[in-house]
Design a protein around this motif. Structure first.
Motif, PDB file in Angstrom:
ATOM      1  N   GLY A 178      34.800 -11.230  21.633  1.00 39.75           N
ATOM      2  CA  GLY A 178      33.913 -10.806  20.568  1.00 39.75           C
ATOM      3  C   GLY A 178      32.669 -10.158  21.149  1.00 39.75           C
ATOM      4  N   ILE A 179      31.874  -9.546  20.288  1.00 40.33           N
ATOM      5  CA  ILE A 179      30.621  -8.916  20.702  1.00 40.33           C
ATOM      6  C   ILE A 179      29.488  -9.496  19.857  1.00 40.33           C
ATOM      7  N   GLN A 180      28.435  -9.976  20.512  1.00 37.97           N
ATOM      8  CA  GLN A 180      27.275 -10.523  19.817  1.00 37.97           C
ATOM      9  C   GLN A 180      26.022  -9.830  20.317  1.00 37.97           C
ATOM     10  N   PHE A 181      25.251  -9.243  19.397  1.00 38.71           N
ATOM     11  CA  PHE A 181      24.047  -8.514  19.772  1.00 38.71           C
ATOM     12  C   PHE A 181      22.818  -9.409  19.734  1.00 38.71           C
ATOM     13  N   THR A 182      21.916  -9.145  20.672  1.00 40.08           N
ATOM     14  CA  THR A 182      20.609  -9.793  20.665  1.00 40.08           C
ATOM     15  C   THR A 182      19.570  -8.736  20.973  1.00 40.08           C
ATOM     16  N   LYS A 183      18.463  -8.736  20.253  1.00 45.15           N
ATOM     17  CA  LYS A 183      17.448  -7.702  20.418  1.00 45.15           C
ATOM     18  C   LYS A 183      16.648  -7.893  21.701  1.00 45.15           C
ATOM     19  N   ALA A 184      16.258  -6.778  22.261  1.00 44.16           N
ATOM     20  CA  ALA A 184      15.308  -6.796  23.377  1.00 44.16           C
ATOM     21  C   ALA A 184      14.053  -6.091  22.893  1.00 44.16           C
ATOM     22  N   VAL A 185      12.933  -6.788  22.872  1.00 41.76           N
ATOM     23  CA  VAL A 185      11.702  -6.204  22.363  1.00 41.76           C
ATOM     24  C   VAL A 185      10.634  -6.196  23.448  1.00 41.76           C
ATOM     25  N   ASN A 186       9.709  -5.271  23.302  1.00 41.45           N
ATOM     26  CA  ASN A 186       8.597  -5.150  24.230  1.00 41.45           C
ATOM     27  C   ASN A 186       7.419  -5.974  23.706  1.00 41.45           C
ATOM     28  N   HIS A 187       6.314  -5.959  24.408  1.00 39.25           N
ATOM     29  CA  HIS A 187       5.136  -6.696  23.968  1.00 39.25           C
ATOM     30  C   HIS A 187       4.461  -5.984  22.797  1.00 39.25           C
ATOM     31  N   LYS A 188       3.515  -6.654  22.162  1.00 33.76           N
ATOM     32  CA  LYS A 188       2.777  -6.053  21.062  1.00 33.76           C
ATOM     33  C   LYS A 188       1.876  -4.933  21.584  1.00 33.76           C
ATOM     34  N   ASP A 189       1.763  -3.890  20.752  1.00 30.93           N
ATOM     35  CA  ASP A 189       0.876  -2.797  21.131  1.00 30.93           C
ATOM     36  C   ASP A 189      -0.558  -3.098  20.688  1.00 30.93           C
ATOM     37  N   ALA A 190      -1.429  -2.102  20.798  1.00 34.38           N
ATOM     38  CA  ALA A 190      -2.850  -2.317  20.498  1.00 34.38           C
ATOM     39  C   ALA A 190      -3.073  -2.716  19.046  1.00 34.38           C
ATOM     40  N   GLU A 191      -2.177  -2.278  18.155  1.00 34.65           N
ATOM     41  CA  GLU A 191      -2.306  -2.640  16.735  1.00 34.65           C
ATOM     42  C   GLU A 191      -1.528  -3.910  16.406  1.00 34.65           C
ATOM     43  N   GLN A 192      -1.078  -4.625  17.429  1.00 37.57           N
ATOM     44  CA  GLN A 192      -0.330  -5.872  17.262  1.00 37.57           C
ATOM     45  C   GLN A 192       1.048  -5.654  16.637  1.00 37.57           C
ATOM     46  N   ASN A 193       1.583  -4.451  16.767  1.00 40.05           N
ATOM     47  CA  ASN A 193       2.941  -4.191  16.318  1.00 40.05           C
ATOM     48  C   ASN A 193       3.898  -4.450  17.473  1.00 40.05           C
ATOM     49  N   ILE A 194       5.003  -5.121  17.195  1.00 41.91           N
ATOM     50  CA  ILE A 194       6.003  -5.360  18.235  1.00 41.91           C
ATOM     51  C   ILE A 194       6.840  -4.106  18.372  1.00 41.91           C
ATOM     52  N   THR A 195       6.855  -3.526  19.560  1.00 40.69           N
ATOM     53  CA  THR A 195       7.569  -2.279  19.773  1.00 40.69           C
ATOM     54  C   THR A 195       8.968  -2.556  20.319  1.00 40.69           C
ATOM     55  N   ALA A 196       9.870  -1.635  20.027  1.00 41.79           N
ATOM     56  CA  ALA A 196      11.249  -1.795  20.484  1.00 41.79           C
ATOM     57  C   ALA A 196      11.319  -1.748  22.007  1.00 41.79           C
ATOM     58  N   GLY A 197      12.264  -2.479  22.566  1.00 43.66           N
ATOM     59  CA  GLY A 197      12.393  -2.537  24.006  1.00 43.66           C
ATOM     60  C   GLY A 197      12.867  -1.226  24.610  1.00 43.66           C
ATOM     61  N   LEU A 198      12.389  -0.928  25.795  1.00 43.76           N
ATOM     62  CA  LEU A 198      12.817   0.227  26.563  1.00 43.76           C
ATOM     63  C   LEU A 198      14.021  -0.160  27.420  1.00 43.76           C
ATOM     64  N   PRO A 199      14.717   0.833  28.023  1.00 48.95           N
ATOM     65  CA  PRO A 199      15.859   0.491  28.877  1.00 48.95           C
ATOM     66  C   PRO A 199      15.532  -0.554  29.939  1.00 48.95           C
ATOM     67  N   GLU A 200      14.316  -0.482  30.505  1.00 47.44           N
ATOM     68  CA  GLU A 200      13.959  -1.465  31.532  1.00 47.44           C
ATOM     69  C   GLU A 200      13.812  -2.877  30.954  1.00 47.44           C
ATOM     70  N   ASP A 201      13.415  -2.976  29.668  1.00 46.08           N
ATOM     71  CA  ASP A 201      13.337  -4.290  29.029  1.00 46.08           C
ATOM     72  C   ASP A 201      14.733  -4.868  28.815  1.00 46.08           C
ATOM     73  N   VAL A 202      15.648  -4.005  28.402  1.00 47.08           N
ATOM     74  CA  VAL A 202      17.035  -4.423  28.204  1.00 47.08           C
ATOM     75  C   VAL A 202      17.639  -4.864  29.534  1.00 47.08           C
ATOM     76  N   ALA A 203      17.410  -4.064  30.564  1.00 51.71           N
ATOM     77  CA  ALA A 203      17.953  -4.391  31.884  1.00 51.71           C
ATOM     78  C   ALA A 203      17.383  -5.707  32.403  1.00 51.71           C
ATOM     79  N   ALA A 204      16.088  -5.938  32.171  1.00 55.33           N
ATOM     80  CA  ALA A 204      15.463  -7.187  32.620  1.00 55.33           C
ATOM     81  C   ALA A 204      16.100  -8.385  31.939  1.00 55.33           C
ATOM     82  N   LYS A 205      16.435  -8.235  30.676  1.00 52.96           N
ATOM     83  CA  LYS A 205      17.070  -9.319  29.935  1.00 52.96           C
ATOM     84  C   LYS A 205      18.439  -9.636  30.521  1.00 52.96           C
ATOM     85  N   VAL A 206      19.168  -8.582  30.895  1.00 50.25           N
ATOM     86  CA  VAL A 206      20.490  -8.774  31.495  1.00 50.25           C
ATOM     87  C   VAL A 206      20.361  -9.376  32.891  1.00 50.25           C
TER      88      VAL A 206
END
Length: 341
Positions: free
Chosen positions: A127-155
């Motif tokens: 089976g395939i199960q997805f899990t999100k990779a997110v980056n840190h909050k930006d200056a406006e406290q919005n959680i930004t989507a993860g970049l390829p390096e964030d995804v790779a770090a999670k792996v």
């Protein structure tokens, strides 16, 4: 009712009838009633406290299990890498924010890469199960989507077995290795039909706005070939396409597969007037040393190409399997690429 009736001289009743059981209480009866009410109130208070504690405990358990569902944990394999959840499904880290490749809805994950991964899961019996990779909050406290390096770090950290988030083989990522490429992407230079911009020469003058997806190769090509253009750069290629579709820009440059999908489902009046040949290949990543999962993914990809499933998937999403150095107008007319081939 018992009692007596008395009358005044005018014949009217002087008093109401007396009731058999008077509506008054003795002091002792009143105390008993107050004591009973107090006991009842104490019992109700205790029951309410137990209920509140039970609800709070349930909420805490729900929060913990919810986190566990969103962030799968290590299943304890020998390499210390979480290649699967308890049911054997491959855990995939993705930012899920790159239309049309992978994105999240309120209830599901969709996209070409998402469907390809599910086919890989079927081929490999997983089976395939997805899990999100997110980056840190930006200056406006919005959680930004993860970049390829964030995804790779999670792996690499073992929080997921496989990474898939528009990662290319040119990305410099640590702690992971690439699978065989699963999609090639040249870049398409696009204009809107019937606006007078029908070839590359028509967008090389002053005052031309070009919307581009953020990519170093696109930026370098624009600097050399469209030096007079006003360039507007977007993180998401689909936003560049929307600028062109709404005619806020006279041209756009994005991944060819992304353009083909956009034309197919949203805007049939866009055309490719030039192709920028590239070496851009999308691939999955697994943790370095996780040879078993890497082999599983590569073998499944090869099998899907061999039995035609891969081409069918490409046709359903893009109209055709993208090839190097080619681009197609919406009307099907071939376009010469910038290399002269």
């Amino acid at each position: 009712m018992v009692g007596e009736k008395r009358f005044r001289p005018d014949g009217r009743k002087a008093f109401r009838e007396k009731e058999e059981f008077p509506m008054t209480e003795t002091p002792l009866a009143a105390r008993d009633r107050r004591a009973t009410a107090a006991a009842t109130a104490r019992a109700l208070g205790a029951a309410l406290l137990v209920l509140l504690l039970t609800v709070a405990a349930a909420a805490a358990v729900s929060a913990l299990t919810g986190c566990a569902a969103e962030e799968p944990t290590d299943d304890g394999d020998a390499a210390g890498v979480a290649t699967s959840d308890a049911d054997g499904a491959i855990v995939v880290a993705s930012a899920l924010c790159s239309e049309p490749y992978e994105q999240a809805t309120s209830t599901n994950q969709i996209g070409f890469t998402v469907e390809l991964l599910r086919l890989i899961g079927e081929k490999s019996g997983r089976g395939i199960q997805f899990t999100k990779a997110v980056n840190h909050k930006d200056a406006e406290q919005n959680i930004t989507a993860g970049l390829p390096e964030d995804v790779a770090a999670k792996v690499a950290a073992g929080d997921a077995g496989l990474g898939a988030s528009s990662i290319t083989t040119a990305d410099a990522l640590e702690g992971v290795v690439f699978s065989d490429p699963y999609l090639h992407a040249d870049f398409s230079v696009l204009t809107k039909m019937d606006t007078g911009y029908d070839d590359l020469a028509s967008i090389q003058g002053d005052g031309i706005v070009v919307a581009v997806q953020g990519d170093p190769a696109i930026a370098a090509w624009v600097a050399e070939n469209l030096p007079a253009a006003e360039v507007v750069t977007f993180d998401a290629g689909v936003d560049a396409l929307m600028e062109l579709s709404s005619e806020r820009a006279q041209a756009a440059i994005v991944d060819e597969p992304r353009y083909l999908r956009y034309v197919q489902v949203k805007e049939p009046h866009l055309q490719a007037v030039e192709t920028i040949a590239s070496d851009k290949d999308y691939a999955f990543v697994v943790a370095a040393g996780n040879d078993e999962l890497l082999a599983t993914v590569n073998e499944a990809l090869a099998a899907l190409r061999a039995d035609g499933s891969y081409d069918e998937l490409c046709e359903s999403w893009f109209g055709a399997a993208p090839e190097r150095g080619t681009a197609t107008r919406s009307a099907g007319e071939a376009v010469q690429d910038s290399t002269g081939a």
